[in-house]
Scaffold this active site. Structure first.
Site, PDB file in Angstrom:
ATOM      1  N   GLU A 156       0.822  -1.216   0.000  1.00  0.00           N
ATOM      2  CA  GLU A 156       0.000   0.000   0.000  1.00  0.00           C
ATOM      3  C   GLU A 156       0.854   1.263   0.000  1.00  0.00           C
ATOM      4  OE1 GLU A 156      -2.805  -0.123   3.241  1.00  0.00           O
ATOM      5  OE2 GLU A 156      -3.949  -1.755   2.346  1.00  0.00           O
TER       6      GLU A 156
ATOM      7  N   GLU B 188      -6.148  -7.498  -0.482  1.00  0.00           N
ATOM      8  CA  GLU B 188      -6.356  -7.347   0.966  1.00  0.00           C
ATOM      9  C   GLU B 188      -7.668  -6.634   1.200  1.00  0.00           C
ATOM     10  OE1 GLU B 188      -3.052  -5.699   3.546  1.00  0.00           O
ATOM     11  OE2 GLU B 188      -4.754  -4.591   4.379  1.00  0.00           O
TER      12      GLU B 188
HETATM   13  C1  IDC Z   1      -2.687  -3.719  10.576  1.00  0.00           C
HETATM   14  C2  IDC Z   1      -2.866  -4.870  11.535  1.00  0.00           C
HETATM   15  C3  IDC Z   1      -2.555  -4.415  12.936  1.00  0.00           C
HETATM   16  C4  IDC Z   1      -1.161  -3.801  12.940  1.00  0.00           C
HETATM   17  C5  IDC Z   1      -1.097  -2.667  11.922  1.00  0.00           C
HETATM   18  C6  IDC Z   1       0.262  -1.992  11.855  1.00  0.00           C
HETATM   19  O1  IDC Z   1      -4.171  -5.364  11.437  1.00  0.00           O
HETATM   20  O2  IDC Z   1      -2.628  -5.488  13.848  1.00  0.00           O
HETATM   21  O3  IDC Z   1      -0.878  -3.287  14.247  1.00  0.00           O
HETATM   22  O4  IDC Z   1      -1.397  -3.203  10.650  1.00  0.00           O
HETATM   23  O5  IDC Z   1       1.172  -2.674  11.137  1.00  0.00           O
HETATM   24  C7  IDC Z   1      -3.873  -2.109   5.878  1.00  0.00           C
HETATM   25  C8  IDC Z   1      -2.534  -2.723   5.899  1.00  0.00           C
HETATM   26  C9  IDC Z   1      -2.390  -3.738   7.005  1.00  0.00           C
HETATM   27  C10 IDC Z   1      -3.103  -3.277   8.265  1.00  0.00           C
HETATM   28  C11 IDC Z   1      -4.596  -3.192   7.951  1.00  0.00           C
HETATM   29  C12 IDC Z   1      -5.447  -2.753   9.149  1.00  0.00           C
HETATM   30  O6  IDC Z   1      -2.159  -3.299   4.659  1.00  0.00           O
HETATM   31  O7  IDC Z   1      -1.015  -3.932   7.252  1.00  0.00           O
HETATM   32  O8  IDC Z   1      -2.882  -4.224   9.271  1.00  0.00           O
HETATM   33  N1  IDC Z   1      -4.797  -2.279   6.845  1.00  0.00           N
HETATM   34  O9  IDC Z   1      -5.084  -1.464   9.563  1.00  0.00           O
HETATM   35  N2  IDC Z   1      -4.361  -1.307   4.978  1.00  0.00           N
HETATM   36  C13 IDC Z   1      -5.589  -0.915   5.341  1.00  0.00           C
HETATM   37  C14 IDC Z   1      -5.881  -1.520   6.537  1.00  0.00           C
END
Ligand code: IDC
Length: 307
Positions: A144, A233
């Site tokens: 992303e 995702e």
């Molecule tokens: C989130 C995880 C969370 C972690 C955070 C930081 O769910 O546990 O603490 O990342 O790394 C994304 C990202 C994905 C995120 C997810 C939710 O690709 O890494 O995971 N998210 O925030 N993009 C939109 C949402």
């Protein structure tokens, strides 16, 4: 369905049909459109215990045909070269089970893919060399992109470079390219996609409680311009990965996904106490799991797999 068994260097693997991108669709070796349905791991630095054959087999039984392996590329999010071996393990289990597998270079806090381009080059060189002959490996080159990053100046040049890096060895594997604004701006990319490339798709990520009609309309705009989209995702809660579930927005997303047979993978295989986790936080099993071990989101997903 397994198409047979291949044995190379003493290891036998279930063989899956080689995929390619035709128009906006993913097709198998006989040209038939395939619906890829999958799950994504959480960051493999944080939840390596779920990268095992029994866990993946459980997802296959629930209806998944793809597993995404998320390797965060930022040191602060646990990046370390020692995790290459975890990726290899994940690819091995998916392969033995006859599943597709996405190798995800999970940029996030390092918002510009150029920031760690050197590391990405080393990573994809190694992976493409190793997996060139396998029919089930998919490469996702930048999860992303975000921050002050543009398609033209940052992501597109990075994607051209990574395409060459991967294609030096793997001539055919599908490559997923991240899009601006946390993989949302597929409409922007549709105006100027990569030229002269094959088997490339573009990432669209959504979290149903945050991303609603306005993001769905970016998808339809991009698709009508001919851009192949991979929902590599998503979840049905908000973009923090937690909060409330929005089943009505989720239903609209799934309708769109099924209509265009967009490939998809749901975030995340862990029992972390957040809504997007597919396993109940009270469940400590990391190997074989049953339906009753799934979270609300997990139960929802398994129902969708069956539709
Ligand atoms: C989130 C995880 C969370 C972690 C955070 C930081 O769910 O546990 O603490 O990342 O790394 C994304 C990202 C994905 C995120 C997810 C939710 O690709 O890494 O995971 N998210 O925030 N993009 C939109 C949402």
């Amino acid at each position: 369905a397994l198409l047979g068994i291949v044995c190379m260097a003493g290891t036998c693997q279930a063989k899956v049909s080689r995929l390619s991108v035709k128009g906006t669709k993913v097709v198998n070796a006989s040209g038939k459109t395939v619906q890829l349905k999958g799950v994504s791991t959480h960051g493999i630095a944080w939840f390596p215990q779920y990268v095992n054959k029994k866990q993946f087999a459980s997802w296959k039984k629930f209806g998944a045909n793809t597993v995404r392996l998320a390797l965060y590329s930022d040191k602060a999010a646990g990046f370390d070269k020692s995790l290459y071996k975890k990726v290899d393990e994940g690819v091995k289990y998916a392969t033995q089970l006859g599943m597709y597998v996405i190798i995800d270079w999970h940029i996030l806090s390092d918002g510009n893919p150029k920031t760690n381009q050197k590391q990405a080059t080393a990573f994809f060189t190694r992976m493409a060399k190793k997996y060139a002959k396998q029919t089930n490996v998919i490469y996702e080159i930048c999860n992303e992109p975000n921050g002050s990053v543009t398609w033209e100046k940052d992501i597109k040049p990075y994607a051209k470079k990574m395409y060459q890096v991967i294609r030096k060895y793997d001539k055919k594997g599908i490559i997923i390219v991240g899009t601006p604004n946390w993989s949302q701006d597929v409409d922007v990319v549709a105006k100027s996609p990569l030229k002269g490339v094959e088997n490339v798709m573009y990432a669209l990520h959504f979290y149903a409680a945050t991303h609603t009609d306005w993001l769905r309309s970016k998808v339809t705009t991009a698709l009508s311009a001919g851009l192949p989209i991979y929902v590599s995702e998503f979840s049905i809660c908000d973009s923090s990965g937690s909060g409330r579930i929005d089943t009505s927005s989720a239903a609209k997303w799934m309708k769109l996904i099924r209509k265009y047979k967009l490939p998809y993978a749901a975030w995340n295989v862990s029992n972390k106490a957040e809504t997007s986790s597919l396993i109940k936080s009270s469940c400590s099993k990391t190997g074989t799991i049953k339906s009753s071990d799934l979270s609300k989101t997990g139960k929802w997903l398994v129902k969708e797999f069956k539709k």
